[in-house]
Motif scaffolding. Structure first.
Motif, PDB file in Angstrom:
ATOM      1  N   TYR A 153      -8.054  -4.064   4.387  1.00  0.00           N
ATOM      2  CA  TYR A 153      -9.417  -3.841   3.914  1.00  0.00           C
ATOM      3  C   TYR A 153      -9.796  -4.983   2.970  1.00  0.00           C
ATOM      4  O   TYR A 153      -8.966  -5.800   2.579  1.00  0.00           O
ATOM      5  N   ARG A 154     -11.091  -5.018   2.609  1.00  0.00           N
ATOM      6  CA  ARG A 154     -11.585  -6.147   1.813  1.00  0.00           C
ATOM      7  C   ARG A 154     -12.089  -5.661   0.446  1.00  0.00           C
ATOM      8  O   ARG A 154     -11.736  -4.597   0.003  1.00  0.00           O
ATOM      9  N   GLY A 155     -12.897  -6.482  -0.174  1.00  0.00           N
ATOM     10  CA  GLY A 155     -13.383  -6.141  -1.519  1.00  0.00           C
ATOM     11  C   GLY A 155     -12.230  -6.141  -2.513  1.00  0.00           C
ATOM     12  O   GLY A 155     -11.385  -7.040  -2.495  1.00  0.00           O
ATOM     13  N   TRP A 156     -12.189  -5.136  -3.355  1.00  0.00           N
ATOM     14  CA  TRP A 156     -11.116  -5.071  -4.357  1.00  0.00           C
ATOM     15  C   TRP A 156      -9.786  -4.655  -3.727  1.00  0.00           C
ATOM     16  O   TRP A 156      -8.796  -4.518  -4.415  1.00  0.00           O
ATOM     17  N   GLU A 157      -9.768  -4.447  -2.426  1.00  0.00           N
ATOM     18  CA  GLU A 157      -8.502  -4.211  -1.722  1.00  0.00           C
ATOM     19  C   GLU A 157      -8.105  -5.405  -0.845  1.00  0.00           C
ATOM     20  O   GLU A 157      -7.155  -5.322  -0.063  1.00  0.00           O
ATOM     21  N   ALA A 158      -8.808  -6.510  -0.956  1.00  0.00           N
ATOM     22  CA  ALA A 158      -8.434  -7.694  -0.179  1.00  0.00           C
ATOM     23  C   ALA A 158      -7.063  -8.199  -0.632  1.00  0.00           C
ATOM     24  O   ALA A 158      -6.701  -8.055  -1.800  1.00  0.00           O
ATOM     25  N   PRO A 159      -6.294  -8.791   0.269  1.00  0.00           N
ATOM     26  CA  PRO A 159      -4.946  -9.266  -0.099  1.00  0.00           C
ATOM     27  C   PRO A 159      -4.942 -10.346  -1.171  1.00  0.00           C
ATOM     28  O   PRO A 159      -3.887 -10.695  -1.678  1.00  0.00           O
ATOM     29  N   THR A 160      -6.113 -10.884  -1.501  1.00  0.00           N
ATOM     30  CA  THR A 160      -6.186 -11.887  -2.564  1.00  0.00           C
ATOM     31  C   THR A 160      -6.679 -11.313  -3.883  1.00  0.00           C
ATOM     32  O   THR A 160      -6.747 -12.034  -4.877  1.00  0.00           O
ATOM     33  N   PHE A 201      -8.654 -14.692  -8.780  1.00  0.00           N
ATOM     34  CA  PHE A 201      -7.405 -13.937  -8.705  1.00  0.00           C
ATOM     35  C   PHE A 201      -6.793 -14.080  -7.330  1.00  0.00           C
ATOM     36  O   PHE A 201      -7.143 -13.374  -6.397  1.00  0.00           O
ATOM     37  N   LEU A 202      -5.912 -15.012  -7.229  1.00  0.00           N
ATOM     38  CA  LEU A 202      -5.354 -15.304  -5.913  1.00  0.00           C
ATOM     39  C   LEU A 202      -4.014 -14.629  -5.761  1.00  0.00           C
ATOM     40  O   LEU A 202      -3.319 -14.309  -6.712  1.00  0.00           O
ATOM     41  N   LYS A 203      -3.701 -14.442  -4.519  1.00  0.00           N
ATOM     42  CA  LYS A 203      -2.469 -13.751  -4.174  1.00  0.00           C
ATOM     43  C   LYS A 203      -1.246 -14.472  -4.741  1.00  0.00           C
ATOM     44  O   LYS A 203      -1.150 -15.687  -4.692  1.00  0.00           O
ATOM     45  N   THR A 204      -0.314 -13.699  -5.256  1.00  0.00           N
ATOM     46  CA  THR A 204       0.947 -14.278  -5.721  1.00  0.00           C
ATOM     47  C   THR A 204       2.091 -13.698  -4.895  1.00  0.00           C
ATOM     48  O   THR A 204       1.872 -13.103  -3.856  1.00  0.00           O
ATOM     49  N   GLY A 205       3.288 -13.812  -5.338  1.00  0.00           N
ATOM     50  CA  GLY A 205       4.461 -13.500  -4.504  1.00  0.00           C
ATOM     51  C   GLY A 205       4.859 -12.054  -4.316  1.00  0.00           C
ATOM     52  O   GLY A 205       4.024 -11.217  -4.082  1.00  0.00           O
ATOM     53  N   ALA A 206       6.106 -11.728  -4.371  1.00  0.00           N
ATOM     54  CA  ALA A 206       6.538 -10.367  -4.038  1.00  0.00           C
ATOM     55  C   ALA A 206       7.352  -9.744  -5.163  1.00  0.00           C
ATOM     56  O   ALA A 206       7.965 -10.407  -5.970  1.00  0.00           O
ATOM     57  N   GLU A 218      -6.505  -9.178  -7.238  1.00  0.00           N
ATOM     58  CA  GLU A 218      -5.412  -8.706  -8.107  1.00  0.00           C
ATOM     59  C   GLU A 218      -5.436  -7.204  -8.358  1.00  0.00           C
ATOM     60  O   GLU A 218      -4.476  -6.660  -8.892  1.00  0.00           O
ATOM     61  N   LEU A 219      -6.526  -6.552  -7.997  1.00  0.00           N
ATOM     62  CA  LEU A 219      -6.569  -5.088  -8.166  1.00  0.00           C
ATOM     63  C   LEU A 219      -6.077  -4.345  -6.938  1.00  0.00           C
ATOM     64  O   LEU A 219      -6.104  -3.107  -6.918  1.00  0.00           O
ATOM     65  N   ARG A 220      -5.695  -5.040  -5.918  1.00  0.00           N
ATOM     66  CA  ARG A 220      -5.359  -4.389  -4.646  1.00  0.00           C
ATOM     67  C   ARG A 220      -4.320  -3.282  -4.854  1.00  0.00           C
ATOM     68  O   ARG A 220      -3.386  -3.440  -5.626  1.00  0.00           O
ATOM     69  N   GLY A 221      -4.552  -2.194  -4.150  1.00  0.00           N
ATOM     70  CA  GLY A 221      -3.667  -1.040  -4.281  1.00  0.00           C
ATOM     71  C   GLY A 221      -4.266   0.072  -5.129  1.00  0.00           C
ATOM     72  O   GLY A 221      -3.864   1.224  -5.017  1.00  0.00           O
ATOM     73  N   HIS A 222      -5.261  -0.269  -5.980  1.00  0.00           N
ATOM     74  CA  HIS A 222      -5.802   0.758  -6.899  1.00  0.00           C
ATOM     75  C   HIS A 222      -6.415   1.914  -6.119  1.00  0.00           C
ATOM     76  O   HIS A 222      -6.233   3.077  -6.462  1.00  0.00           O
ATOM     77  N   PHE A 223      -7.132   1.573  -5.051  1.00  0.00           N
ATOM     78  CA  PHE A 223      -7.729   2.623  -4.218  1.00  0.00           C
ATOM     79  C   PHE A 223      -6.733   3.058  -3.147  1.00  0.00           C
ATOM     80  O   PHE A 223      -6.447   4.251  -2.987  1.00  0.00           O
ATOM     81  N   PRO A 234       2.788  -8.372  -6.382  1.00  0.00           N
ATOM     82  CA  PRO A 234       4.136  -8.586  -6.910  1.00  0.00           C
ATOM     83  C   PRO A 234       4.196  -8.511  -8.433  1.00  0.00           C
ATOM     84  O   PRO A 234       3.168  -8.527  -9.104  1.00  0.00           O
ATOM     85  N   THR A 235       5.420  -8.487  -8.948  1.00  0.00           N
ATOM     86  CA  THR A 235       5.604  -8.373 -10.405  1.00  0.00           C
ATOM     87  C   THR A 235       5.112  -9.603 -11.153  1.00  0.00           C
ATOM     88  O   THR A 235       4.992  -9.559 -12.378  1.00  0.00           O
ATOM     89  N   ASP A 236       4.815 -10.664 -10.428  1.00  0.00           N
ATOM     90  CA  ASP A 236       4.300 -11.873 -11.097  1.00  0.00           C
ATOM     91  C   ASP A 236       3.107 -11.565 -11.990  1.00  0.00           C
ATOM     92  O   ASP A 236       2.930 -12.170 -13.042  1.00  0.00           O
ATOM     93  N   LEU A 237       2.288 -10.633 -11.530  1.00  0.00           N
ATOM     94  CA  LEU A 237       1.082 -10.349 -12.314  1.00  0.00           C
ATOM     95  C   LEU A 237       1.450  -9.753 -13.665  1.00  0.00           C
ATOM     96  O   LEU A 237       0.778  -9.979 -14.673  1.00  0.00           O
ATOM     97  N   PHE A 238       2.508  -8.957 -13.692  1.00  0.00           N
ATOM     98  CA  PHE A 238       2.968  -8.436 -14.982  1.00  0.00           C
ATOM     99  C   PHE A 238       3.543  -9.566 -15.840  1.00  0.00           C
ATOM    100  O   PHE A 238       3.415  -9.556 -17.061  1.00  0.00           O
ATOM    101  N   GLU A 239       4.171 -10.533 -15.189  1.00  0.00           N
ATOM    102  CA  GLU A 239       4.683 -11.683 -15.946  1.00  0.00           C
ATOM    103  C   GLU A 239       3.525 -12.463 -16.565  1.00  0.00           C
ATOM    104  O   GLU A 239       3.620 -12.958 -17.683  1.00  0.00           O
ATOM    105  N   HIS A 240       2.422 -12.556 -15.814  1.00  0.00           N
ATOM    106  CA  HIS A 240       1.245 -13.228 -16.378  1.00  0.00           C
ATOM    107  C   HIS A 240       0.769 -12.492 -17.632  1.00  0.00           C
ATOM    108  O   HIS A 240       0.345 -13.119 -18.606  1.00  0.00           O
ATOM    109  N   LEU A 241       0.854 -11.185 -17.582  1.00  0.00           N
ATOM    110  CA  LEU A 241       0.460 -10.383 -18.742  1.00  0.00           C
ATOM    111  C   LEU A 241       1.357 -10.719 -19.934  1.00  0.00           C
ATOM    112  O   LEU A 241       0.888 -10.901 -21.063  1.00  0.00           O
TER     113      LEU A 241
END
Ligand SMILES: [Zn+2]
Length: 639
Positions: A94-101, A9-14, A103-108, A156-163
């Protein structure tokens, strides 16, 4: 949380947002019950601000959790939100599931953290954490404004587009829900009006995104974990009295999941547990705001089924995060990856809701079982949380790291350990329900009533309630007599009551209460065993509500065995065989366990190979342990 390899799950755009103005906070102490029709029969919890924990084991854990939350830095928490919105930041993410790469970043960072500090603010008056929450809300408001469409996330909203496109993506709505819930908690629990505006902007965006998508495609998209999107939208509708959020909440319903439950059919095998419990919480809230009893029937059946046919002795469910077996068939499921902590957090929310409709003590018995066995004990002295609670023999506790994990259970744990006071007392009209035995003070200003609960439970087998009142008042105080006790005794002002309710029900004491009245409750504990569903020869021992664990010696100390970067340690050795007991399962009160000290909760047990010292599981720290025991099975007994 369903796992995906983080590398994939790599970082996508904005992405994108706008703020909408709403009426100011109409209340500050809890969610309103119903938009459409008042349901006065419902039991209501007291606002968090009315109940304070007193010094004791729960207060201590609350403070440890608060110190961990306090160790996190606002700029670092906000990093990925700012990166997504194009707001500059020089903070170290921060790292782990909050790393900038990830896809769950922001949940915590923008979700669980906000909920936890809001709960800490309301529940313990922690103004430092409240200020931290306000800073996060300010930061999120800036990001949402910069994006300009209402959208707000750390990706970014790209992840919703992937959905939409059916591409592999890791649960964007799950994270979106956590952020909305955190904002709503900041509004409801601390009165932060900006937080509500941001949440409404997010809800508007979610509706605009989801409504144009056809029903069939939407159902396909809902196969990906989406947390409690339905719940948070119902809650937002209840807070704002705006039906459009209810309509959007309905979009997050899956007939394929709900219909069998409505028909009282358990088709849960193969489902991911923590993906599905939040959907039922959403259904439960939908019942509460619409009065549609089908949702209530679904929630009640689901809860009963999971608790009776799919739950371990600690009051939690799941193996490798799933329901993998037919109902009532938990044999061969004991391993490291039992009982994801998030699932307990969500089951307890559901137990609390269903109890509010039914006043049935069994749901508070279940709540207590989870509270003492898989919540208490799952945080270490640094405020770090477990993910699984291993139930095979020979395993040990492992915890997230302070800055390199941020797992789902880190987040739900941070909330849980900030809200131990939320279920101790309920009320219906002017009657009070005492559900849990935690040292605490209830201050009910509107009724001029204070109840001080003094107890060292479970080291003390009972509790004392001291009534302070501005004047004499007739009311009923109801006290849970747990199903695990026998020969409970209750005294009012040192006079023993002639009759006490049966175990597993509430004792109602109706009288004109005077300032200074005292209720003394004695709840004798005894040893008992409970089988693993599906195999009567595998049993756990309990003392009162506490599952006992055999101490199997010191656990490993190296980081690879203790620290969770992902949900489980890098190396998990095979489990030990369960300790064997040379006794029949139907031998009555266990003859093979001995109470050494009720006040210190020390026990011993005789197995075929050795004698063990036992303690409540919640007191097991670094040791390896076993909760279950192997008895002679039917074949052994007949040969
Ligand atoms: Zn979890």
């Amino acid at each position: 949380m369903v796992h995906h390899s983080r590398r994939s799950f790599l970082k996508t755009g904005a992405g994108v947002a706008g703020l909408c103005l709403v009426e100011p906070c109409a209340f500050a102490d809890g969610l309103p019950y119903s938009i459409h029709e008042p349901q006065p029969d419902r039991l209501m919890p007291f606002p968090l601000a009315s109940v304070r924990l007193a010094p004791g084991i729960f207060k201590e854990q609350e403070e440890i959790n608060a110190r961990y939350l306090d160790s996190l830095a606002v700029d670092r928490l906000l990093y990925s939100f700012r990166a997504t919105a194009g707001v500059s930041s020089i903070a170290t993410p921060y790292r782990g599931w909050e790393a900038p790469t990830c896809e769950l970043r922001g949940h915590f960072n923008g979700g669980h953290f906000l909920s936890a500090v809001a709960l800490a603010s309301a529940g313990s008056g922690n103004s430092d954490l409240r200020a931290r929450g306000d800073e996060i809300v300010d930061g999120l408001a800036q990001c949402q404004k910069k994006i300009g469409t209402g959208y707000l996330s750390a990706f970014p909203t790209d992840l919703f587009e992937h959905l939409v496109q059916g591409k592999r993506v890791w649960a964007p709505f799950y994270t979106y829900h956590k952020i909305m819930a955190g904002l709503l908690d900041m509004y409801v629990l601390t009165g932060n009006n900006d937080a509500l505006q941001i949440a409404e902007g997010m809800a508007r965006w979610a509706g605009e995104f989801f409504w144009p998508i056809g029903a069939e495609q939407r159902q396909r998209m809902l196969r990906e974990e989406y947390g409690g999107m339905n719940e948070v939208l119902v809650n937002l509708a209840a807070v704002t009295k705006k039906d459009r959020y209810l309509e959007t909440a309905h979009l997050f319903e899956q007939p394929g999941f709900l219909d069998p439950l409505a028909a009282r059919r358990d088709e849960l095998q193969g489902l991911h547990a923590n993906t599905h419990v939040p959907k039922i919480i959403g259904a439960a809230r939908m019942y509460e705001v619409t009065g549609d009893r089908r949702y209530r029937e679904i929630a009640e059946y689901f809860l009963e089924e999971v608790l009776t046919a799919r739950t371990y002795v600690i009051g939690n469910t799941s193996v490798e995060e799933f329901w993998k077996t037919p109902p009532g068939q938990l044999q061969d499921t004991l391993q490291w990856k039992n009982a994801e902590c998030c699932v307990a957090y969500n089951l307890m929310k559901l137990e609390r809701l269903v109890f509010g409709w039914t006043a049935d003590a069994r749901w508070m018995d279940a709540h207590e079982r989870a509270l003492f066995n898989c919540r208490l004990g799952t945080q270490n002295a640094q405020g770090l949380k477990q993910y699984f609670v291993p139930l095979a023999a020979g395993y040990w506790r492992a915890y997230n790291t302070p800055e390199d994990s941020f797992l789902c259970c880190t987040g739900t744990g941070a909330e849980e350990f900030a809200k131990f006071s939320d279920t101790i007392y309920f009320h219906r009209g002017s009657d009070v329900y005492v559900n849990q035995f935690l040292a605490s003070t209830l201050e009910w200003k509107e009724e001029g009533l204070t109840i001080e609960q003094q107890t060292h439970f479970p080291r003390e087998q009972g509790t004392t309630l001291k009534v302070k009142s501005t004047g004499p008042a007739a009311r009923t105080i109801r006290i849970r007599i747990p199903s695990w006790t026998a020969a409970a005794e209750v005294k009012v002002n040192d006079r023993t009551l002639g009759a006490v309710a049966d175990p597993g029900s509430y004792l109602a004491i109706h009288r004109v209460w005077q300032d200074g009245d005292k209720i003394s409750v004695s709840l004798p504990m005894h040893l008992w065993t409970e089988p693993l569903a599906g195999d009567d020869s595998i049993r756990a021992a309990l003392y009162g509500p506490m599952a006992l664990a055999a101490n199997l010696g010191a656990g490993p100390t190296d980081e690879t065995a203790r620290a969770l970067y992902d949900p489980f340690p890098k190396v998990i050795p095979p489990a030990d065989p369960l300790p064997r007991v040379a006794a029949k399962t139907d031998a009555g009160p266990p003859q093979w366990i001995h109470v050494e000290s009720p006040s210190e909760l020390r026990f011993t047990a005789d197995s075929e190979s050795a004698n063990f010292s036992l303690a409540p599981l919640c007191q097991i720290g670094d040791q390896r342990y076993s909760v279950y025991w192997q008895f002679q099975n039917q074949k052994d007994r007949t040969t």
